[in-house]
Design an enzyme around this catalytic site. Structure first.
Site, PDB file in Angstrom:
ATOM      1  CD  GLU A  50      21.235 -15.847  20.900  1.00 31.10           C
ATOM      2  OE1 GLU A  50      21.677 -15.958  19.739  1.00 31.10           O
ATOM      3  OE2 GLU A  50      20.965 -16.836  21.615  1.00 31.10           O
TER       4      GLU A  50
ATOM      5  CG  HIS B 139      25.151 -20.274  21.521  1.00 30.23           C
ATOM      6  ND1 HIS B 139      25.212 -19.160  22.322  1.00 30.23           N
ATOM      7  CD2 HIS B 139      24.190 -20.027  20.586  1.00 30.23           C
ATOM      8  CE1 HIS B 139      24.312 -18.271  21.901  1.00 30.23           C
ATOM      9  NE2 HIS B 139      23.698 -18.772  20.846  1.00 30.23           N
TER      10      HIS B 139
ATOM     11  CG  HIS C 172      24.734 -17.973  16.347  1.00 23.52           C
ATOM     12  ND1 HIS C 172      24.771 -16.659  16.766  1.00 23.52           N
ATOM     13  CD2 HIS C 172      23.829 -18.595  17.161  1.00 23.52           C
ATOM     14  CE1 HIS C 172      23.949 -16.503  17.783  1.00 23.52           C
ATOM     15  NE2 HIS C 172      23.365 -17.662  18.042  1.00 23.52           N
ATOM     16  CD  GLU C 173      22.589 -22.140  17.270  1.00 26.45           C
ATOM     17  OE1 GLU C 173      22.745 -22.429  18.474  1.00 26.45           O
ATOM     18  OE2 GLU C 173      21.857 -21.217  16.890  1.00 26.45           O
TER      19      GLU C 173
END
Length: 317
Positions: A209, A138, A134-135
């Protein structure tokens, strides 16, 4: 688009500072505020990621670290970065019992990811992979520039509000105090500036998100592991695992995968993150589409071996 958002945020900060400077010190105050805002904008663009990492005492680690949990974490992040077509990010660890993580950096070539020791201790390896995927999403989506600069901007706006409250009182062109009018302006800044900071954070958080969850599920290859991780992080964060650095620096809360500050996760006007159950449902739909099967999230706290060494987690670089 993210660069455009960042430029708009910087322009907004400049306008806010100029308006506050005028209310506090008239035309001269406005010019001083303009100079300060321009300097802050430039500094934020180049150094905001370093400020955030230093704020949380993040320490860079690599594959040679003696702690197996940290070695596995580094290996997985590097592997997934390659899979995502990203340069190798700096991999850092934050000493905090609360499981959480964030990414920072002005572009993929200058990116860093951070995981807390609580994350490495309390989640399984596949769940940690899901969080760090997930990071990395980003980073891939170039969210980190906007996220990191926004943290600095929000902190500056809060500082501006405090300054206006304690030193308010604008002056006219002859240098005479405007008295009650100036004090009203200062109080207005003190009230409105924190609201502006909150709105700035909300403006970039929720859709970002969801998209990072989706791309992260592709990078990590297991959307249900990320779903389990989100539920666990939410439960631990709401169950007494306090992130003290985040509590002292609430302007950075939007950077974390789960809000580290409070237990109000509803999708409403005052939330910096989407509701966790909504994110989990979206990931579950991805999991069904990929044919994965969800494992149950344990209710009780798992038995973990503490990471040794406190804050001395490894060398920089």
């Amino acid at each position: 688009m993210n660069h455009f958002k960042t430029y708009m945020l910087l322009a907004g900060l400049t306008a806010l500072f100029m308006g506050a400077g005028y209310l506090i010190g008239g035309p001269t105050g406005m010019l001083i505020a303009l100079a300060f805002a321009l300097a802050l904008n430039a500094f934020s663009y180049w150094n905001a990621d370093k400020i955030v990492l230093r704020t949380y005492g993040a320490q860079e680690v690599d594959e040679s670290h003696p702690e197996p949990l940290i070695r596995n974490y580094v290996v997985d992040v590097v592997e997934m970065a390659v899979k995502a077509g990203l340069p190798r990010p700096r991999v850092t660890v934050i000493h905090s019992d609360q499981p959480n993580a964030f990414a920072t950096g002005r572009d993929p070539a200058h990116a860093a990811v951070a995981a807390t020791t609580g994350l490495l201790q309390l989640l399984t390896r596949d769940e940690i992979r899901g969080v760090m995927a997930h990071e990395l999403a980003h980073v891939k989506n170039r969210d980190t520039l906007t996220m990191t600069v926004t943290a600095t901007i929000a902190g500056a706006i809060s500082a501006l509000a405090n300054f206006a409250f304690f030193f308010g009182g604008s002056r006219d062109e002859d240098g005479n105090s405007n008295g009650i009018g100036g004090m009203i302006g200062a109080i207005a800044i003190a009230i409105l500036a924190p609201i502006a900071a909150m709105l700035v954070q909300m403006a970039i958080s929720r859709a970002r998100e969801y998209e990072a969850d989706r791309i992260g599920a592709q990078i990590g290859g297991d959307p249900e592991a990320l779903a389990r991780a989100l539920e666990k992080i939410e439960a631990y964060a709401r169950g007494g695992y306090v992130n003290y650095d985040a509590e002292r620096n609430p302007a950075t809360a939007h950077m974390f995968i789960i809000n580290p500050l409070n237990g109000k996760g509803a999708d409403n006007l005052f939330s910096t993150h989407p509701a966790t159950h909504n994110r989990v449902e979206a990931l579950m739909r991805l999991g069904v589409g990929q044919g994965t099967q969800r494992a149950a999230v344990p209710v009780s706290e798992p038995a973990v071996r503490p990471i040794s060494g406190g804050r001395d987690l490894g060398p920089w670089g």
